[in-house]
Write a protein that holds these residues in place. Structure first.
Motif, PDB file in Angstrom:
ATOM      1  N   ASN A  83      23.703  -4.575 -22.613  1.00 34.35           N
ATOM      2  CA  ASN A  83      23.379  -3.824 -21.391  1.00 34.35           C
ATOM      3  C   ASN A  83      23.325  -2.317 -21.623  1.00 34.35           C
ATOM      4  O   ASN A  83      23.744  -1.525 -20.780  1.00 34.35           O
ATOM      5  CB  ASN A  83      24.326  -4.157 -20.234  1.00 34.35           C
ATOM      6  N   HIS A  84      22.787  -1.944 -22.764  1.00 28.32           N
ATOM      7  CA  HIS A  84      22.579  -0.532 -23.087  1.00 28.32           C
ATOM      8  C   HIS A  84      21.202  -0.359 -23.738  1.00 28.32           C
ATOM      9  O   HIS A  84      20.640  -1.299 -24.305  1.00 28.32           O
ATOM     10  CB  HIS A  84      23.645  -0.034 -24.074  1.00 28.32           C
ATOM     11  N   HIS A  85      20.732   0.853 -23.660  1.00 29.01           N
ATOM     12  CA  HIS A  85      19.522   1.230 -24.378  1.00 29.01           C
ATOM     13  C   HIS A  85      19.793   1.047 -25.865  1.00 29.01           C
ATOM     14  O   HIS A  85      20.888   1.321 -26.348  1.00 29.01           O
ATOM     15  CB  HIS A  85      19.182   2.697 -24.066  1.00 29.01           C
ATOM     16  N   ALA A  86      18.801   0.560 -26.584  1.00 34.48           N
ATOM     17  CA  ALA A  86      18.884   0.404 -28.030  1.00 34.48           C
ATOM     18  C   ALA A  86      17.518   0.754 -28.612  1.00 34.48           C
ATOM     19  O   ALA A  86      16.553   0.967 -27.869  1.00 34.48           O
ATOM     20  CB  ALA A  86      19.274  -1.033 -28.387  1.00 34.48           C
ATOM     21  N   ARG A  87      17.470   0.836 -29.919  1.00 36.85           N
ATOM     22  CA  ARG A  87      16.216   1.165 -30.592  1.00 36.85           C
ATOM     23  C   ARG A  87      15.900   0.074 -31.612  1.00 36.85           C
ATOM     24  O   ARG A  87      16.803  -0.505 -32.208  1.00 36.85           O
ATOM     25  CB  ARG A  87      16.324   2.517 -31.286  1.00 36.85           C
ATOM     26  N   ALA A  88      14.618  -0.166 -31.765  1.00 39.71           N
ATOM     27  CA  ALA A  88      14.152  -1.123 -32.768  1.00 39.71           C
ATOM     28  C   ALA A  88      14.343  -0.512 -34.152  1.00 39.71           C
ATOM     29  O   ALA A  88      14.263   0.711 -34.297  1.00 39.71           O
ATOM     30  CB  ALA A  88      12.687  -1.454 -32.516  1.00 39.71           C
ATOM     31  N   PRO A  89      14.621  -1.345 -35.135  1.00 33.78           N
ATOM     32  CA  PRO A  89      14.735  -2.800 -35.053  1.00 33.78           C
ATOM     33  C   PRO A  89      16.120  -3.220 -34.545  1.00 33.78           C
ATOM     34  O   PRO A  89      17.120  -2.574 -34.819  1.00 33.78           O
ATOM     35  CB  PRO A  89      14.525  -3.244 -36.500  1.00 33.78           C
ATOM     36  N   LEU A  90      16.147  -4.305 -33.785  1.00 33.87           N
ATOM     37  CA  LEU A  90      17.392  -4.873 -33.278  1.00 33.87           C
ATOM     38  C   LEU A  90      17.248  -6.389 -33.356  1.00 33.87           C
ATOM     39  O   LEU A  90      16.378  -6.960 -32.697  1.00 33.87           O
ATOM     40  CB  LEU A  90      17.639  -4.428 -31.831  1.00 33.87           C
ATOM     41  N   ALA A  91      18.086  -7.028 -34.152  1.00 29.71           N
ATOM     42  CA  ALA A  91      17.995  -8.476 -34.332  1.00 29.71           C
ATOM     43  C   ALA A  91      18.491  -9.233 -33.104  1.00 29.71           C
ATOM     44  O   ALA A  91      18.055 -10.351 -32.837  1.00 29.71           O
ATOM     45  CB  ALA A  91      18.788  -8.895 -35.568  1.00 29.71           C
ATOM     46  N   ALA A  92      19.384  -8.634 -32.321  1.00 26.92           N
ATOM     47  CA  ALA A  92      19.939  -9.296 -31.136  1.00 26.92           C
ATOM     48  C   ALA A  92      18.888  -9.389 -30.033  1.00 26.92           C
ATOM     49  O   ALA A  92      17.896  -8.647 -30.016  1.00 26.92           O
ATOM     50  CB  ALA A  92      21.144  -8.510 -30.632  1.00 26.92           C
ATOM     51  N   SER A  93      19.110 -10.297 -29.088  1.00 30.35           N
ATOM     52  CA  SER A  93      18.206 -10.470 -27.950  1.00 30.35           C
ATOM     53  C   SER A  93      18.075  -9.161 -27.173  1.00 30.35           C
ATOM     54  O   SER A  93      19.055  -8.437 -26.973  1.00 30.35           O
ATOM     55  CB  SER A  93      18.750 -11.568 -27.031  1.00 30.35           C
ATOM     56  N   HIS A  94      16.848  -8.861 -26.761  1.00 32.62           N
ATOM     57  CA  HIS A  94      16.585  -7.595 -26.066  1.00 32.62           C
ATOM     58  C   HIS A  94      15.280  -7.684 -25.289  1.00 32.62           C
ATOM     59  O   HIS A  94      14.506  -8.608 -25.460  1.00 32.62           O
ATOM     60  CB  HIS A  94      16.504  -6.440 -27.074  1.00 32.62           C
ATOM     61  N   GLU A  95      15.085  -6.695 -24.431  1.00 34.75           N
ATOM     62  CA  GLU A  95      13.802  -6.498 -23.746  1.00 34.75           C
ATOM     63  C   GLU A  95      13.171  -5.244 -24.318  1.00 34.75           C
ATOM     64  O   GLU A  95      13.855  -4.240 -24.519  1.00 34.75           O
ATOM     65  CB  GLU A  95      14.012  -6.271 -22.244  1.00 34.75           C
ATOM     66  N   ARG A  96      11.877  -5.299 -24.537  1.00 35.68           N
ATOM     67  CA  ARG A  96      11.137  -4.094 -24.927  1.00 35.68           C
ATOM     68  C   ARG A  96      10.879  -3.283 -23.670  1.00 35.68           C
ATOM     69  O   ARG A  96      10.419  -3.823 -22.666  1.00 35.68           O
ATOM     70  CB  ARG A  96       9.809  -4.460 -25.567  1.00 35.68           C
ATOM     71  N   LEU A  97      11.178  -2.003 -23.699  1.00 35.62           N
ATOM     72  CA  LEU A  97      10.882  -1.160 -22.552  1.00 35.62           C
ATOM     73  C   LEU A  97       9.408  -0.772 -22.523  1.00 35.62           C
ATOM     74  O   LEU A  97       8.845  -0.528 -21.461  1.00 35.62           O
ATOM     75  CB  LEU A  97      11.772   0.092 -22.557  1.00 35.62           C
ATOM     76  N   ARG A  98       8.777  -0.729 -23.680  1.00 41.50           N
ATOM     77  CA  ARG A  98       7.342  -0.419 -23.768  1.00 41.50           C
ATOM     78  C   ARG A  98       6.591  -1.748 -23.804  1.00 41.50           C
ATOM     79  O   ARG A  98       6.425  -2.359 -24.860  1.00 41.50           O
ATOM     80  CB  ARG A  98       7.064   0.409 -25.007  1.00 41.50           C
TER      81      ARG A  98
END
Length: 176
Positions: A83-98
């Motif tokens: 539940n925080h902003h992150a930057r690619a690459p990220l192996a964990a589940s995430h949503e792309r903001l772009r």
């Protein structure tokens, strides 16, 4: 409540003397939010961020941050960035903001389960553009693009979002 609060009502979200049609979570509003339940969490939340796609829209406010290709939001309950902003690459589940679609061209983030996220309690409760009227969200509150821009131009960090624990279904408002 103040006119400067975003307040979910049966007619939509009331803010600064106007009411905006909106969509909420597909399963309505809940007081027991869980990751993936497709519900909008009840409570008093605060706006924490404003993000926009500079290649698609103008900066809506001086405090808005541009969304770049590497911007993500982590939704993996066991990950330190949950539940925080992150930057690619990220192996964990995430949503792309772009995104390819326009849903996240403009996002107001909230403090739901943030900054000290409890694993599994839900993530990424945003105010964003709707897919279409009467189309429920995964838990966010969604608006017509023009209405979302109007809100973003007038909201600020800390603006309260009040979600009463009584709305049901994916749509709380009549057609615009």
């Amino acid at each position: 409540m103040s006119p400067a609060d975003l307040v979910l009502t049966p007619q939509g979200v009331r803010f600064r003397g106007r009411v905006f049609p909106c969509s909420i979570g597909k399963t309505g509003v809940t007081t027991a939010k869980r990751e993936g339940d497709k519900a909008t969490p009840a409570g008093v939340h605060r706006v924490t961020g404003l993000w926009y796609r500079p290649d698609r829209i103008s900066r809506p406010a001086a405090w808005a941050r541009p969304i770049g290709p590497a911007d993500l939001w982590c939704d993996a309950p066991g990950h330190p960035h949950y539940n925080h902003h992150a930057r690619a690459p990220l192996a964990a589940s995430h949503e792309r903001l772009r995104r390819a679609d326009p849903l996240y061209d403009l996002i107001l983030t909230t403090d739901w389960n943030w900054p000290d996220a409890v694993p599994g309690r839900g993530s990424a409760i945003f105010l964003h553009q709707w897919r279409r009227p009467c189309h429920g969200t995964e838990g966010c509150i969604a608006f017509a693009r023009a209405d979302l821009i109007w809100i973003a131009e007038r909201a600020s960090p800390g603006t309260r979002l009040i979600v009463p624990a009584r709305a049901q279904g994916g749509e709380v408002t009549a057609q615009p």
